[in-house]
Design an enzyme around this catalytic site. Structure first.
Site, PDB file in Angstrom:
ATOM      1  N   CYS A   2      71.964  19.635 101.074  1.00  0.00           N
ATOM      2  CA  CYS A   2      72.193  18.882 101.337  1.00  0.00           C
ATOM      3  C   CYS A   2      71.875  18.926 102.657  1.00  0.00           C
ATOM      4  CB  CYS A   2      73.814  19.896 101.902  1.00  0.00           C
ATOM      5  SG  CYS A   2      74.632  20.057 100.511  1.00  0.00           S
ATOM      6  N   ARG A  27      68.066  14.364 101.486  1.00  0.00           N
ATOM      7  CA  ARG A  27      68.389  15.583 100.793  1.00  0.00           C
ATOM      8  C   ARG A  27      69.920  15.518 100.146  1.00  0.00           C
ATOM      9  NH1 ARG A  27      66.232  20.133 104.205  1.00  0.00           N
ATOM     10  NH2 ARG A  27      68.140  21.315 102.637  1.00  0.00           N
ATOM     11  N   TRP A  71      74.710  17.565  98.714  1.00  0.00           N
ATOM     12  CA  TRP A  71      74.706  17.133  97.060  1.00  0.00           C
ATOM     13  C   TRP A  71      75.348  18.755  96.571  1.00  0.00           C
ATOM     14  CZ3 TRP A  71      71.000  20.287  94.740  1.00  0.00           C
ATOM     15  CH2 TRP A  71      71.126  19.687  93.050  1.00  0.00           C
ATOM     16  N   ASN A  97      75.374  24.499 104.533  1.00  0.00           N
ATOM     17  CA  ASN A  97      73.726  24.135 102.901  1.00  0.00           C
ATOM     18  C   ASN A  97      74.009  25.751 102.675  1.00  0.00           C
ATOM     19  OD1 ASN A  97      73.827  21.582 103.847  1.00  0.00           O
ATOM     20  ND2 ASN A  97      71.735  21.840 104.505  1.00  0.00           N
ATOM     21  N   GLY A  98      73.480  25.390 101.346  1.00  0.00           N
ATOM     22  CA  GLY A  98      73.508  26.524 100.708  1.00  0.00           C
ATOM     23  C   GLY A  98      74.607  27.416  99.712  1.00  0.00           C
ATOM     24  N   GLU A 465      53.400  16.508  84.843  1.00  0.00           N
ATOM     25  CA  GLU A 465      53.752  15.638  85.847  1.00  0.00           C
ATOM     26  C   GLU A 465      53.942  14.634  85.760  1.00  0.00           C
ATOM     27  OE1 GLU A 465      54.364  16.253  88.212  1.00  0.00           O
ATOM     28  OE2 GLU A 465      54.295  15.150  89.971  1.00  0.00           O
ATOM     29  N   LYS A 469      57.407  13.476  86.559  1.00  0.00           N
ATOM     30  CA  LYS A 469      57.478  11.955  87.549  1.00  0.00           C
ATOM     31  C   LYS A 469      57.527  10.632  87.169  1.00  0.00           C
ATOM     32  CE  LYS A 469      56.801  12.766  90.750  1.00  0.00           C
ATOM     33  NZ  LYS A 469      56.316  13.835  91.376  1.00  0.00           N
ATOM     34  N   GLU A 472      62.503  11.024  86.241  1.00  0.00           N
ATOM     35  CA  GLU A 472      62.864  11.762  87.523  1.00  0.00           C
ATOM     36  C   GLU A 472      63.855  10.028  88.187  1.00  0.00           C
ATOM     37  OE1 GLU A 472      61.497  14.094  90.638  1.00  0.00           O
ATOM     38  OE2 GLU A 472      59.614  13.276  90.225  1.00  0.00           O
ATOM     39  N   HIS A 488      52.694  18.078  65.391  1.00  0.00           N
ATOM     40  CA  HIS A 488      53.096  19.139  64.704  1.00  0.00           C
ATOM     41  C   HIS A 488      55.055  19.004  65.585  1.00  0.00           C
ATOM     42  CE1 HIS A 488      49.807  21.839  64.267  1.00  0.00           C
ATOM     43  NE2 HIS A 488      48.946  21.583  65.614  1.00  0.00           N
ATOM     44  N   LYS A 587      66.132  16.529  97.218  1.00  0.00           N
ATOM     45  CA  LYS A 587      64.120  17.288  97.229  1.00  0.00           C
ATOM     46  C   LYS A 587      64.005  18.371  97.717  1.00  0.00           C
ATOM     47  CE  LYS A 587      60.632  15.744  99.676  1.00  0.00           C
ATOM     48  NZ  LYS A 587      59.555  15.184  98.658  1.00  0.00           N
TER      49      LYS A 587
END
Ligand code: F6R
Length: 592
Positions: A2, A27, A71, A97-98, A465, A469, A472, A488, A587
């Protein structure tokens, strides 16, 4: 997670708070709210983005206040669960936040004592605790209450009886004080402050700040003064804005030559060997930083000839370790990722020598580790990591060289490595110059529902990676595989609707890669081949060709990653996705 901001000064606070919240939206952005001080505290909050709050809020007058963009972690993104929260009597407003881990027990006790809760959040317990412990001095109440809290928090609060005062306290969640003239600020991130000041003080764990129009005072949790001067922020607000690009992500992809250069500059001289015995390396991180660590493993093993192991931070911290590598590298662009921080603490507890690789000066991880290597990517606003990832690779090359120095790294190899590193920015620039070609391929393949990314050796993590990308930001389901693994199981999923992105750079696995490409195109999947400039073979077997400059194999992840970033970016743009703020993501993940 947040975003938090607080203001006190001589100007109307509402537009300042709303403007700062907009700069923090990356955020978290599922709900937002503001609290303004005056004869009473006025709060307006709602579900939705900051623009929605801005449009809906009445015009409050007041020169001090706090605000929050959320968030969700505890409780759904609803109006009731949005911050700031007020106590039962409407005298205290607080944003957080947290995560308050012991909130369940605290809430039961508070309810037994008659407090009325209006939300499902952990945060609301704190505002009621402040209410109970307030004896005319807000910072005293904050000091008493934080001793009851378990978990992580950045808290900002205000009390109607103390006009013009904002109190802030932090533990394991960032808070930065902004020093103005006749006005002062607090925020969870620097971009919120840059419109108003370039003078900042980073709060540290356990500190309590009192912010008034006249100044800022810092104390520890017992009330002992802390003397710390401000630092000047060297990046401008323009750095934190899009600079003419359609999205921050694209801007940040195009900044990579500069970011690489800045990370490497001054670091390409002779290295002093580590003065401690090292028989292996453990790398720990999350998400994209984890993928950088996987590349780092290959690089360290081949340059420093040391065995390297990689672990996801959230697994390491609870894992039973059979054999500990005392040399432990923790990678986190933000330096605030909760799991990586906890892993750093755990590594220290296990007696490891710890090295942090981070992009943020003075971030929490720097206080947990024995040594910090900074990447110099500059601030990254797009939620998807791009330039911070590429600069992490650069930092890992440097680390591998240092680990090899005085041991296995021959001076001529060291010289070649340095030359290779020095020319990376220009190779990246050449990939960027080819962005139109990448855009065309992205448009052709962007209708896909599934995508597979395959690579071998040190380009296997690059495939992981690339898939991360893609998923997301474009919401295409994407998976990365070592190319040899497809037969496999995953081959069952291949079809003309499932393109395969194959990394086929010239290394000792190149021939094998070509056979893997044959396997997938025989199943009808369109294949995008990423190959070196001079390669005449790969184009014969693939539907689309994207070329990267011929670099020594060890550096191939750098140009290839840039191709994959652009492929994801253009696919997401074609699909109309909110690229800089993908749904459900934030983020910096400062909760476990
Ligand atoms: C993906 C992404 C995340 C982060 C992860 C770790 O594009 O950005 O996967 O890499 O949340 O973040 P840091 O590096 O800040 O610890």
């Amino acid at each position: 997670m947040c975003g938090i901001v607080g203001y006190t000064g001589y100007r109307q606070a509402q537009p300042i708070l709303v403007g700062a919240l907009k700069r923090l939206e990356y955020r978290g952005y599922d709900s937002a709210g503001i609290a303004l001080g005056g004869e009473k505290i006025s709060v307006y909050k709602d579900k939705g983005e900051v623009a929605h709050i801005e449009a809906g809020a009445p015009r409050f007058t007041g020169v001090w206040g706090i605000a929050h963009t959320r968030w969700a972690t505890h409780g759904k993104p609803t109006k009731n669960n949005a911050h700031p929260f007020m106590d039962c009597n409407g005298k205290v407003a607080l944003a957080h936040n947290g995560i308050i881990e012991n909130y369940g027990r605290l809430k039961d006790d508070l309810m037994r004592r008659g407090h009325v809760f209006t939300s499902e959040t952990d945060t609301e317990t704190v505002v009621h605790l402040i209410e109970e412990n307030y004896k005319g001095n807000l910072e005293e109440a904050a000091r008493t209450v934080v001793k009851m809290l378990e978990g992580s928090y950045a808290l900002v609060m205000m009390h109607v009886s103390e006009p013009g005062k904002v109190v802030a306290v932090r533990k394991e969640s960032p808070l930065i004080l902004g020093i103005g003239d006749g006005e002062n600020f607090v925020a969870s991130d620097v971009p919120a402050l840059l419109d108003h000041t370039d003078r900042v003080i980073s709060m540290q764990d356990g500190e309590v700040a009192v912010i008034t129009q006249d100044g800022v005072t810092l104390t520890d949790v017992e009330g002992k003064p802390v003397d710390r001067g401000f630092q000047r922020i060297t990046f401008t607000l323009d750095d934190a804005e899009r600079g003419g690009y359609e999205h921050f992500m694209l801007k940040e992809i195009f900044e990579q030559p500069r970011a690489l250069h800045d990370t490497l500059v001054g670091k390409l001289g002779e290295d002093a060997p580590y003065g401690i015995p090292i028989d292996g390396v453990r790398l720990i991180a999350c998400g994209t930083s984890y993928h950088a660590s996987l590349v780092g493993k290959y690089v360290i093993e081949s340059i420093a000839k040391l065995p390297a192991q990689v672990e996801v931070a959230s697994e390491y911290r609870y894992g039973a370790v059979s054999r500990e590598h005392p040399f432990t590298v923790l990678i986190s662009q933000s330096g605030e990722t909760a799991d990586t921080l906890a892993a750093a603490k755990e590594a220290t507890r296990r007696g490891c020598y710890t090295v942090g690789i981070t992009n943020i000066l003075g971030s929490s991880i720097t206080r947990e580790v024995d040594e910090t290597i900074y990447t110099r990517a500059g601030i990254e606003i797009g939620v998807a990591a791009t330039k911070t990832y590429l600069t992490q690779l650069a930092a890992l090359y440097l680390l591998a060289m240092r680990l090899g120095t005085g041991r296995t790294l021959r001076p001529d190899t060291a010289r070649q490595m340095r030359e290779g590193l020095r020319s990376l920015p220009q190779h990246v620039q050449r990939v960027l110059n080819n962005s139109e070609e990448i855009e065309k391929v992205a448009k052709e393949t962007s209708k896909a529902r599934d995508m597979f990314f395959i690579g071998r050796n040190l380009n296997y993590p690059v495939a992981l990676e690339g898939a991360l990308k893609m998923k997301e930001i474009s919401y295409i389901h994407a998976e990365g595989y070592p190319a040899g693994e497809l037969k496999h199981g995953p081959l069952a999923l291949l079809s003309p609707e499932a393109p395969v992105i194959a990394i086929a750079v010239k290394d000792h696995t190149y021939e094998k890669m070509l056979s893997n490409i044959g396997e997938v195109s025989a199943r009808g999947s369109p294949v995008v081949g990423i190959c070196s400039e001079g390669d005449r073979e790969t184009p014969k077997y693939v539907d689309y060709v994207l070329r990267v400059p011929d670099v020594p194999t060890i550096f191939s992840p750098v140009p290839v990653s840039v191709v994959l970033q652009l492929l994801a970016y253009y696919a997401a743009r074609e699909r109309g996705c909110p690229i800089d703020k993908p749904r459900n993501l934030a983020k910096s993940v400062t909760v476990e």
